[in-house]
Design a protein around this motif. Structure first.
Motif, PDB file in Angstrom:
ATOM      1  N   ASN A  82       0.832  -1.198   0.000  1.00  0.00           N
ATOM      2  CA  ASN A  82       0.000   0.000   0.000  1.00  0.00           C
ATOM      3  C   ASN A  82       0.871   1.254   0.000  1.00  0.00           C
ATOM      4  O   ASN A  82       1.302   1.711   1.049  1.00  0.00           O
ATOM      5  CB  ASN A  82      -0.922  -0.013   1.225  1.00  0.00           C
ATOM      6  N   ASP A  84       0.097   4.245  -0.188  1.00  0.00           N
ATOM      7  CA  ASP A  84      -0.522   5.342   0.557  1.00  0.00           C
ATOM      8  C   ASP A  84      -0.542   5.099   2.063  1.00  0.00           C
ATOM      9  O   ASP A  84      -1.077   5.914   2.809  1.00  0.00           O
ATOM     10  CB  ASP A  84      -1.964   5.561   0.074  1.00  0.00           C
ATOM     11  N   ARG A  86       0.074   5.054   5.876  1.00  0.00           N
ATOM     12  CA  ARG A  86       0.673   5.937   6.879  1.00  0.00           C
ATOM     13  C   ARG A  86       0.627   5.150   8.180  1.00  0.00           C
ATOM     14  O   ARG A  86      -0.434   4.919   8.742  1.00  0.00           O
ATOM     15  CB  ARG A  86      -0.087   7.266   6.996  1.00  0.00           C
ATOM     16  N   ALA A 133       5.013   4.566   0.924  1.00  0.00           N
ATOM     17  CA  ALA A 133       4.445   4.466   2.270  1.00  0.00           C
ATOM     18  C   ALA A 133       5.403   5.096   3.275  1.00  0.00           C
ATOM     19  O   ALA A 133       6.615   5.173   3.041  1.00  0.00           O
ATOM     20  CB  ALA A 133       4.199   3.005   2.626  1.00  0.00           C
ATOM     21  N   SER A 152      -3.164   4.815   8.812  1.00  0.00           N
ATOM     22  CA  SER A 152      -3.932   3.678   8.330  1.00  0.00           C
ATOM     23  C   SER A 152      -3.631   2.414   9.119  1.00  0.00           C
ATOM     24  O   SER A 152      -4.440   1.500   9.170  1.00  0.00           O
ATOM     25  CB  SER A 152      -3.646   3.438   6.844  1.00  0.00           C
TER      26      SER A 152
END
Length: 191
Positions: A82, A84, A86, A133, A152
């Motif tokens: 992933n 994206d 965090r 990431a 996340s």
């Protein structure tokens, strides 16, 4: 471990050692060296994330179980899958987060194979992965620092990294070094 390959490590299967030897003969040295970084093949089943849809995974085990390694491998898996992501890395202190979760012998920098290590920015308490990431270090002693940033995912060590609600909790009696928790959530889900 992936089901199709379990027979290769089964001690009761007499073909396993022969197949492993034949496989190792076909691999070059670089490929052989990469095997120690394939967590799915070296981890015990209880060190792998549970299957299915889960929100919290807690490992409560003694020293030597591999809690730190399991957490670092989970973070790496999330970061690779992933871009994206965090990720909040929560420990009892920033110094402990850095010494154990990032730079320790089972930390993020140690488990990534050469040439694929993330970039650690100590002054920013941040780790940047090649995928895009990011992971940020936080101290459980400063819970207010977690307010604001959106995360996340969040592995934590000790009960302070697992439980987020204030007040007395029975688990506070556990030794922090014996408990590791992982949370998998999206911004749309309430904490």
């Amino acid at each position: 471990m992936s089901e199709p390959f379990e027979w290769m490590i089964d001690k009761d299967n007499e073909k396993g050692p022969k197949v492993r030897h034949a496989l190792s003969e076909k691999l070059d040295q670089t490929e052989r060296n990469a095997f120690e970084y394939l967590w799915d093949y070296v981890a015990r089943p209880e060190q792998l994330p549970p299957e299915g849809d889960w929100r919290v995974w807690m490992i409560m085990a003694g020293r030597g179980f591999g809690k730190t390694r399991s957490g670092a491998e989970w973070v790496r898996m999330i970061a690779d899958a992933n871009p994206d992501a965090r990720i909040a890395l929560v420990s009892s202190s920033l110094a402990e987060a850095r010494a154990v979760m990032v730079e320790g012998e089972s930390g993020l920098m140690a488990i990534c194979r050469p040439g694929h290590k993330p970039v650690f920015e100590p002054s920013l308490h941040r780790i940047r992965f090649a995928s895009g990431a990011q992971a940020q270090l936080f101290s459980a002693a400063e819970p207010e620092s977690l307010r604001g940033p959106q995360h996340s995912h969040a592995p934590g060590s000790g009960p302070e990294g697992v439980f987020r609600q204030p007040g007395p909790l029975p688990a506070r009696r556990l030794a922090p070094a014996r408990c590791r928790g992982f949370s998998d959530r999206t911004a749309a889900e309430p904490v």
